[in-house]
Motif scaffolding. Structure first.
Motif, PDB file in Angstrom:
ATOM      1  N   TYR A 136       0.843  -1.194   0.000  1.00 23.36           N
ATOM      2  CA  TYR A 136       0.000   0.000   0.000  1.00 23.36           C
ATOM      3  C   TYR A 136       0.875   1.239   0.000  1.00 23.36           C
ATOM      4  O   TYR A 136       1.685   1.436   0.914  1.00 23.36           O
ATOM      5  CB  TYR A 136      -0.899  -0.024   1.244  1.00 23.36           C
ATOM      6  CG  TYR A 136      -1.665   1.248   1.529  1.00 23.36           C
ATOM      7  CD1 TYR A 136      -2.538   1.784   0.596  1.00 23.36           C
ATOM      8  CD2 TYR A 136      -1.530   1.892   2.759  1.00 23.36           C
ATOM      9  CE1 TYR A 136      -3.246   2.952   0.878  1.00 23.36           C
ATOM     10  CE2 TYR A 136      -2.244   3.051   3.045  1.00 23.36           C
ATOM     11  CZ  TYR A 136      -3.094   3.575   2.105  1.00 23.36           C
ATOM     12  OH  TYR A 136      -3.799   4.726   2.388  1.00 23.36           O
ATOM     13  N   ASN A 137       0.747   2.063  -1.040  1.00 24.09           N
ATOM     14  CA  ASN A 137       1.506   3.307  -1.140  1.00 24.09           C
ATOM     15  C   ASN A 137       0.550   4.485  -1.087  1.00 24.09           C
ATOM     16  O   ASN A 137      -0.304   4.634  -1.939  1.00 24.09           O
ATOM     17  CB  ASN A 137       2.322   3.340  -2.434  1.00 24.09           C
ATOM     18  CG  ASN A 137       3.163   4.594  -2.558  1.00 24.09           C
ATOM     19  OD1 ASN A 137       3.127   5.275  -3.561  1.00 24.09           O
ATOM     20  ND2 ASN A 137       3.959   4.903  -1.545  1.00 24.09           N
ATOM     21  N   ARG A 138       0.724   5.295  -0.059  1.00 29.18           N
ATOM     22  CA  ARG A 138      -0.193   6.386   0.227  1.00 29.18           C
ATOM     23  C   ARG A 138       0.349   7.687  -0.344  1.00 29.18           C
ATOM     24  O   ARG A 138       1.546   7.894  -0.420  1.00 29.18           O
ATOM     25  CB  ARG A 138      -0.335   6.498   1.745  1.00 29.18           C
ATOM     26  CG  ARG A 138      -1.384   7.433   2.270  1.00 29.18           C
ATOM     27  CD  ARG A 138      -1.597   7.122   3.751  1.00 29.18           C
ATOM     28  NE  ARG A 138      -2.632   7.956   4.313  1.00 29.18           N
ATOM     29  CZ  ARG A 138      -2.386   9.038   5.046  1.00 29.18           C
ATOM     30  NH1 ARG A 138      -1.154   9.412   5.283  1.00 29.18           N
ATOM     31  NH2 ARG A 138      -3.373   9.748   5.543  1.00 29.18           N
ATOM     32  N   HIS A 139      -0.552   8.587  -0.718  1.00 24.85           N
ATOM     33  CA  HIS A 139      -0.134   9.883  -1.241  1.00 24.85           C
ATOM     34  C   HIS A 139      -1.001  10.957  -0.610  1.00 24.85           C
ATOM     35  O   HIS A 139      -2.230  10.893  -0.687  1.00 24.85           O
ATOM     36  CB  HIS A 139      -0.280   9.929  -2.762  1.00 24.85           C
ATOM     37  CG  HIS A 139       0.144  11.240  -3.356  1.00 24.85           C
ATOM     38  ND1 HIS A 139       1.463  11.636  -3.399  1.00 24.85           N
ATOM     39  CD2 HIS A 139      -0.567  12.240  -3.927  1.00 24.85           C
ATOM     40  CE1 HIS A 139       1.537  12.827  -3.967  1.00 24.85           C
ATOM     41  NE2 HIS A 139       0.332  13.217  -4.295  1.00 24.85           N
ATOM     42  N   VAL A 140      -0.358  11.917   0.038  1.00 23.74           N
ATOM     43  CA  VAL A 140      -1.102  12.988   0.712  1.00 23.74           C
ATOM     44  C   VAL A 140      -0.543  14.328   0.248  1.00 23.74           C
ATOM     45  O   VAL A 140       0.658  14.569   0.318  1.00 23.74           O
ATOM     46  CB  VAL A 140      -0.975  12.885   2.240  1.00 23.74           C
ATOM     47  CG1 VAL A 140      -1.685  14.060   2.902  1.00 23.74           C
ATOM     48  CG2 VAL A 140      -1.571  11.579   2.733  1.00 23.74           C
TER      49      VAL A 140
ATOM     50  N   ARG B 291       1.878  13.179   7.965  1.00 22.54           N
ATOM     51  CA  ARG B 291       1.101  12.110   7.337  1.00 22.54           C
ATOM     52  C   ARG B 291       1.577  11.742   5.932  1.00 22.54           C
ATOM     53  O   ARG B 291       1.028  10.838   5.328  1.00 22.54           O
ATOM     54  CB  ARG B 291      -0.367  12.543   7.289  1.00 22.54           C
ATOM     55  CG  ARG B 291      -0.954  12.891   8.652  1.00 22.54           C
ATOM     56  CD  ARG B 291      -2.445  13.126   8.571  1.00 22.54           C
ATOM     57  NE  ARG B 291      -3.140  11.899   8.208  1.00 22.54           N
ATOM     58  CZ  ARG B 291      -4.414  11.847   7.826  1.00 22.54           C
ATOM     59  NH1 ARG B 291      -5.100  12.972   7.726  1.00 22.54           N
ATOM     60  NH2 ARG B 291      -4.980  10.721   7.516  1.00 22.54           N
TER      61      ARG B 291
ATOM     62  N   ALA C 246       3.809  10.241   2.783  1.00 27.34           N
ATOM     63  CA  ALA C 246       4.399   8.934   2.563  1.00 27.34           C
ATOM     64  C   ALA C 246       5.505   9.042   1.526  1.00 27.34           C
ATOM     65  O   ALA C 246       5.642  10.059   0.840  1.00 27.34           O
ATOM     66  CB  ALA C 246       3.334   7.939   2.108  1.00 27.34           C
TER      67      ALA C 246
ATOM     68  N   ASP D  88      -2.213   5.161  -4.319  1.00 23.15           N
ATOM     69  CA  ASP D  88      -3.087   6.304  -4.575  1.00 23.15           C
ATOM     70  C   ASP D  88      -2.793   6.923  -5.933  1.00 23.15           C
ATOM     71  O   ASP D  88      -3.672   7.521  -6.553  1.00 23.15           O
ATOM     72  CB  ASP D  88      -2.910   7.352  -3.477  1.00 23.15           C
ATOM     73  CG  ASP D  88      -3.540   6.912  -2.159  1.00 23.15           C
ATOM     74  OD1 ASP D  88      -4.278   5.912  -2.160  1.00 23.15           O
ATOM     75  OD2 ASP D  88      -3.278   7.564  -1.128  1.00 23.15           O
TER      76      ASP D  88
ATOM     77  N   ASP E 145       2.308   2.078   3.803  1.00 20.63           N
ATOM     78  CA  ASP E 145       2.362   3.312   4.569  1.00 20.63           C
ATOM     79  C   ASP E 145       1.272   3.356   5.630  1.00 20.63           C
ATOM     80  O   ASP E 145       0.187   2.789   5.448  1.00 20.63           O
ATOM     81  CB  ASP E 145       2.186   4.509   3.625  1.00 20.63           C
ATOM     82  CG  ASP E 145       3.327   4.633   2.637  1.00 20.63           C
ATOM     83  OD1 ASP E 145       4.490   4.631   3.069  1.00 20.63           O
ATOM     84  OD2 ASP E 145       3.057   4.746   1.424  1.00 20.63           O
TER      85      ASP E 145
ATOM     86  N   GLY F 124      -1.839   4.399   7.426  1.00 26.18           N
ATOM     87  CA  GLY F 124      -3.058   4.986   6.886  1.00 26.18           C
ATOM     88  C   GLY F 124      -4.162   3.961   6.801  1.00 26.18           C
ATOM     89  O   GLY F 124      -4.010   2.802   7.214  1.00 26.18           O
TER      90      GLY F 124
ATOM     91  N   GLY G  77      -5.299   2.219   4.478  1.00 29.13           N
ATOM     92  CA  GLY G  77      -5.060   1.016   3.702  1.00 29.13           C
ATOM     93  C   GLY G  77      -4.519  -0.147   4.507  1.00 29.13           C
ATOM     94  O   GLY G  77      -4.530  -1.288   4.040  1.00 29.13           O
TER      95      GLY G  77
END
Length: 257
Positions: A43-47, A56, A58, A83, A125, A127, A129
């Motif tokens: 899981y790769n998060r993007h904020v 927060r 990633a 994301d 990451d 989050g 997910g």
């Protein structure tokens, strides 16, 4: 749900209906050429555009590439939930051992449910997910972890390194003692502390250590010194999470140096 599972009560784990599961498995096996693939959800998060984005944020997906190659070498097929999905060229470069919903031609929401409920291990990451892996009880490594009092948890967590306003590193014992709730604390003492997203070398060493633990070869002693500082009301404490030994060793070397 996770609490009920950990209590030993007979609670059904979430899963897709058999028809949907079989349809995705058929496409997955055809894509990777493996009849019984070992699955790793990633899981790769993007904020972006958030006031607390340093807390927060990633790592970019490319920081995961060395770890992804290691996982493939160890025999895993990676179910990628990102994301910002990668292009087909990138997926092809991994020899069809990294797939996402678009690559398989399946519904994105079904894939986001399939991956954490079917995977053998989960890496990603901090989050939302990583919530289903926690419910499933799947061995998990959570990266880019900050605010130890409130963030999602996993079997192992690899936190963000923290620097002060001058750029000097802050020992992690101080971080979890003096700023455990991060951006969730309106009266935080150290607003000038900046958490740094994990670099590719950190992610690689975290995954190497995690795989050793999954195989039963990694001692779980490192990190015990931090336990007394973990807030007792935190999810981290409640679900028995541990700081990655790889991070503990790096933090100790930083203090000694």
């Amino acid at each position: 749900w996770a609490s009920m599972l950990k209590s030993g009560r007979q609670v059904a784990k979430p899963a897709l209906p058999q028809q949907e599961r079989e349809a995705i498995y058929t496409r997955l096996k055809a894509a990777c050429g493996a009849p019984t693939p070992r699955l790793c959800m990633m899981y790769n998060r993007h904020v972006t555009g958030m006031k607390d984005k340093e807390d927060r944020s990633a790592s970019p997906l490319e920081n995961y590439f060395p770890a992804m190659r290691l996982l493939i070498k160890r025999g895993y097929v990676i179910l990628l939930i990102a994301d910002e999905p990668p292009g087909d060229d990138l997926l092809e470069s991994f020899g069809n051992r990294v797939v996402d919903a678009g690559w398989l031609g399946v519904d994105h929401d079904l894939f986001r449910f399939f991956a954490p409920t079917e995977a053998d291990i989960c890496i990603g990451d901090a989050g939302g997910g990583m919530t289903l892996p926690m419910i499933m009880g799947t061995p998990s490594l959570v990266l880019n972890f900050h605010s130890i009092g409130c963030a999602a948890t996993g079997t192992w967590v690899y936190p963000k390194r923290v620097v002060d306003g001058s750029g000097a590193p802050v020992p992690y014992q101080r971080v979890i003692t003096e700023d455990p709730y991060g951006y969730c604390d309106p009266e935080r003492k150290h607003a000038d502390w900046v958490p740094l997203t994990n670099g590719s070398d950190e992610i690689l060493e975290a995954v190497q250590c995690f795989l050793e633990d999954v195989s039963g070869n990694e001692a779980k002693a490192p990190g015990e010194d931090f336990n007394g500082s973990i807030p007792r009301l935190s999810m981290f404490y409640h679900y028995g999470s541990r700081i990655s030994p790889a991070f503990v060793r790096r933090d100790a070397l930083k203090d000694d140096g």
